[in-house]
Design a protein around this motif. Structure first.
Motif, PDB file in Angstrom:
ATOM      1  N   GLY A   1       0.908  -1.116   0.091  1.00 57.47           N
ATOM      2  CA  GLY A   1       0.097  -0.076   0.152  1.00 57.47           C
ATOM      3  C   GLY A   1       0.859   1.148   0.006  1.00 57.47           C
ATOM      4  N   PRO A   2       0.179   2.534   0.091  1.00 56.65           N
ATOM      5  CA  PRO A   2       1.051   3.686   0.037  1.00 56.65           C
ATOM      6  C   PRO A   2       1.716   3.785   1.404  1.00 56.65           C
ATOM      7  CG  PRO A   2      -1.228   3.960   0.413  1.00 56.65           C
ATOM      8  CD  PRO A   2      -1.218   2.542   0.040  1.00 56.65           C
ATOM      9  N   VAL A   3       2.938   4.127   1.317  1.00 55.50           N
ATOM     10  CA  VAL A   3       3.802   4.464   2.499  1.00 55.50           C
ATOM     11  C   VAL A   3       4.053   5.957   2.719  1.00 55.50           C
ATOM     12  CG1 VAL A   3       6.150   4.201   3.214  1.00 55.50           C
ATOM     13  CG2 VAL A   3       5.233   2.452   1.609  1.00 55.50           C
ATOM     14  N   ASP A   4       3.973   5.994   4.238  1.00 53.86           N
ATOM     15  CA  ASP A   4       3.772   7.461   4.666  1.00 53.86           C
ATOM     16  C   ASP A   4       5.438   7.763   4.851  1.00 53.86           C
ATOM     17  OD1 ASP A   4       4.815   6.702   7.197  1.00 53.86           O
ATOM     18  OD2 ASP A   4       2.769   6.562   8.159  1.00 53.86           O
ATOM     19  N   PRO A   5       5.682   9.083   5.200  1.00 57.03           N
ATOM     20  CA  PRO A   5       6.981   9.493   5.320  1.00 57.03           C
ATOM     21  C   PRO A   5       7.708   8.981   6.530  1.00 57.03           C
ATOM     22  CG  PRO A   5       5.520  11.440   4.876  1.00 57.03           C
ATOM     23  CD  PRO A   5       4.541  10.181   5.107  1.00 57.03           C
ATOM     24  N   ASP A   6       7.056   8.283   7.476  1.00 56.40           N
ATOM     25  CA  ASP A   6       7.782   7.958   8.799  1.00 56.40           C
ATOM     26  C   ASP A   6       8.031   6.422   8.460  1.00 56.40           C
ATOM     27  OD1 ASP A   6       7.199  10.453  10.086  1.00 56.40           O
ATOM     28  OD2 ASP A   6       5.428   9.673  10.667  1.00 56.40           O
ATOM     29  N   GLY A   7       7.961   5.818   7.383  1.00 54.09           N
ATOM     30  CA  GLY A   7       8.107   4.470   6.797  1.00 54.09           C
ATOM     31  C   GLY A   7       7.074   3.543   7.279  1.00 54.09           C
ATOM     32  N   GLY A   8       5.918   4.075   7.780  1.00 52.72           N
ATOM     33  CA  GLY A   8       4.848   3.015   7.996  1.00 52.72           C
ATOM     34  C   GLY A   8       3.941   2.987   6.873  1.00 52.72           C
ATOM     35  N   ASP A   9       3.176   1.929   6.598  1.00 50.89           N
ATOM     36  CA  ASP A   9       1.966   1.816   6.000  1.00 50.89           C
ATOM     37  C   ASP A   9       0.907   2.475   6.164  1.00 50.89           C
ATOM     38  OD1 ASP A   9      -0.035   0.416   4.175  1.00 50.89           O
ATOM     39  OD2 ASP A   9       1.605  -0.790   3.393  1.00 50.89           O
ATOM     40  N   GLN A  10      -0.027   2.995   5.258  1.00 54.49           N
ATOM     41  CA  GLN A  10      -1.129   3.833   5.604  1.00 54.49           C
ATOM     42  C   GLN A  10      -2.298   3.058   5.160  1.00 54.49           C
ATOM     43  OE1 GLN A  10      -1.229   7.232   2.717  1.00 54.49           O
ATOM     44  NE2 GLN A  10       0.283   8.154   3.898  1.00 54.49           N
ATOM     45  N   ARG A  11      -2.355   1.642   5.545  1.00 54.80           N
ATOM     46  CA  ARG A  11      -3.324   0.826   5.627  1.00 54.80           C
ATOM     47  C   ARG A  11      -4.342   1.054   6.797  1.00 54.80           C
ATOM     48  NH1 ARG A  11      -4.558  -4.665   3.779  1.00 54.80           N
ATOM     49  NH2 ARG A  11      -2.706  -4.888   2.938  1.00 54.80           N
ATOM     50  N   ARG A  12      -5.583   1.338   6.447  1.00 54.52           N
ATOM     51  CA  ARG A  12      -6.476   1.677   7.408  1.00 54.52           C
ATOM     52  C   ARG A  12      -7.490   0.807   7.974  1.00 54.52           C
ATOM     53  NH1 ARG A  12      -3.565   5.839   8.583  1.00 54.52           N
ATOM     54  NH2 ARG A  12      -3.501   7.633   7.174  1.00 54.52           N
ATOM     55  N   ALA A  13      -7.603   0.787   9.217  1.00 54.04           N
ATOM     56  CA  ALA A  13      -8.875   0.019   9.706  1.00 54.04           C
ATOM     57  C   ALA A  13     -10.272   0.592   9.423  1.00 54.04           C
ATOM     58  CB  ALA A  13      -8.739  -0.544  11.094  1.00 54.04           C
ATOM     59  N   SER A  14     -11.144  -0.176   9.107  1.00 53.63           N
ATOM     60  CA  SER A  14     -12.481   0.394   8.728  1.00 53.63           C
ATOM     61  C   SER A  14     -13.014   1.489   9.862  1.00 53.63           C
ATOM     62  CB  SER A  14     -13.328  -0.711   8.208  1.00 53.63           C
ATOM     63  OG  SER A  14     -13.691  -1.647   9.326  1.00 53.63           O
ATOM     64  N   GLY A  15     -12.858   1.202  10.980  1.00 55.62           N
ATOM     65  CA  GLY A  15     -13.478   1.965  12.011  1.00 55.62           C
ATOM     66  C   GLY A  15     -14.908   1.623  12.506  1.00 55.62           C
ATOM     67  N   ARG A  16     -15.656   2.624  13.036  1.00 50.60           N
ATOM     68  CA  ARG A  16     -16.954   2.255  13.290  1.00 50.60           C
ATOM     69  C   ARG A  16     -18.040   2.665  12.138  1.00 50.60           C
ATOM     70  NH1 ARG A  16     -18.372   0.995  18.146  1.00 50.60           N
ATOM     71  NH2 ARG A  16     -20.625   1.694  18.450  1.00 50.60           N
ATOM     72  N   GLU A  17     -18.355   1.550  11.598  1.00 49.25           N
ATOM     73  CA  GLU A  17     -19.311   1.813  10.442  1.00 49.25           C
ATOM     74  C   GLU A  17     -20.124   0.426  10.388  1.00 49.25           C
ATOM     75  OE1 GLU A  17     -16.738   0.558   6.631  1.00 49.25           O
ATOM     76  OE2 GLU A  17     -16.095   2.437   7.485  1.00 49.25           O
ATOM     77  N   LYS A  18     -21.091   0.339   9.419  1.00 52.35           N
ATOM     78  CA  LYS A  18     -21.576  -0.864   9.239  1.00 52.35           C
ATOM     79  C   LYS A  18     -20.987  -1.702   8.364  1.00 52.35           C
ATOM     80  CE  LYS A  18     -26.137  -2.803   7.592  1.00 52.35           C
ATOM     81  NZ  LYS A  18     -26.577  -3.455   8.678  1.00 52.35           N
ATOM     82  N   HIS A  19     -20.690  -2.876   9.069  1.00 58.53           N
ATOM     83  CA  HIS A  19     -19.897  -3.857   8.258  1.00 58.53           C
ATOM     84  C   HIS A  19     -20.544  -5.092   7.501  1.00 58.53           C
ATOM     85  CE1 HIS A  19     -16.945  -1.956  10.826  1.00 58.53           C
ATOM     86  NE2 HIS A  19     -16.052  -2.297   9.804  1.00 58.53           N
ATOM     87  N   ALA A  20     -20.418  -5.399   6.123  1.00 57.54           N
ATOM     88  CA  ALA A  20     -21.310  -6.404   5.677  1.00 57.54           C
ATOM     89  C   ALA A  20     -20.768  -7.746   5.721  1.00 57.54           C
ATOM     90  CB  ALA A  20     -21.450  -5.918   3.969  1.00 57.54           C
ATOM     91  N   GLN A  21     -19.318  -7.665   5.990  1.00 64.81           N
ATOM     92  CA  GLN A  21     -18.769  -9.021   6.297  1.00 64.81           C
ATOM     93  C   GLN A  21     -18.820  -9.443   7.772  1.00 64.81           C
ATOM     94  OE1 GLN A  21     -18.539 -10.740   3.276  1.00 64.81           O
ATOM     95  NE2 GLN A  21     -19.235  -8.860   2.275  1.00 64.81           N
ATOM     96  N   LYS A  22     -18.703 -10.703   8.100  1.00 62.37           N
ATOM     97  CA  LYS A  22     -18.541 -11.203   9.540  1.00 62.37           C
ATOM     98  C   LYS A  22     -17.702 -12.313   9.509  1.00 62.37           C
ATOM     99  CE  LYS A  22     -21.211 -12.491  13.397  1.00 62.37           C
ATOM    100  NZ  LYS A  22     -22.246 -12.594  13.937  1.00 62.37           N
ATOM    101  N   ILE A  23     -16.745 -12.409  10.616  1.00 57.73           N
ATOM    102  CA  ILE A  23     -16.159 -13.742  10.736  1.00 57.73           C
ATOM    103  C   ILE A  23     -16.265 -14.009  12.158  1.00 57.73           C
ATOM    104  CG2 ILE A  23     -14.375 -13.356   9.043  1.00 57.73           C
ATOM    105  CD1 ILE A  23     -12.515 -12.717  11.106  1.00 57.73           C
TER     106      ILE A  23
END
Length: 123
Positions: free
Chosen positions: A26-48
């Motif tokens: 994924g895109p990399v931020d200037p601090d060397g980390g990846d910018q992958r984001r968790a979805s947060g508080r929203e309605k999720h259509a998939q469940k495990i």
């Protein structure tokens, strides 16, 4: 028709191509980390469903309370989604040297490079 028979209980799953696509960084931020984001508080259509030991669940609750003390309120689901995002970003960026790959290889009793598909085919 009996109640409930008109509805299909089949789960819609992704296709084989989507499941086995190569992991792309994924895109990399200037601090060397990846910018992958968790979805947060929203309605999720998939469940495990994930089963945890009592100790793992207690650790998760302790993490939730620690985050609350740090001013970062989150429910257990959000913590898990964030943890998954962090581990997958590391896997994308580092491959077999990622924390996830190393821990799973160690748990399976193998070194990370012995689990690579190319190595398995050549043996």
């Amino acid at each position: 028709m009996a109640a409930g028979r008109g509805r299909s209980r089949r789960v819609s799953l992704p296709g084989v191509a989507e499941l086995f696509r190569p992991a792309a960084p994924g895109p990399v931020d200037p601090d060397g980390g990846d910018q992958r984001r968790a979805s947060g508080r929203e309605k999720h259509a998939q469940k495990i469903t994930v089963y945890l030991s009592a100790e793992e669940l207690l650790d998760l609750e302790r993490a939730r309370l620690a985050l609350l003390r740090y001013g970062a309120a989150a429910d257990r689901g959000r913590i898990v989604r964030e943890a998954v995002a962090v581990l997958l970003a590391d896997l994308d960026a580092c491959g077999q040297d990622s924390l996830l790959a190393r821990r799973i290889a160690r748990a399976n009793g193998a070194s990370p490079d012995s689990t690579s598909p190319a190595k398995a085919i050549s043996d």
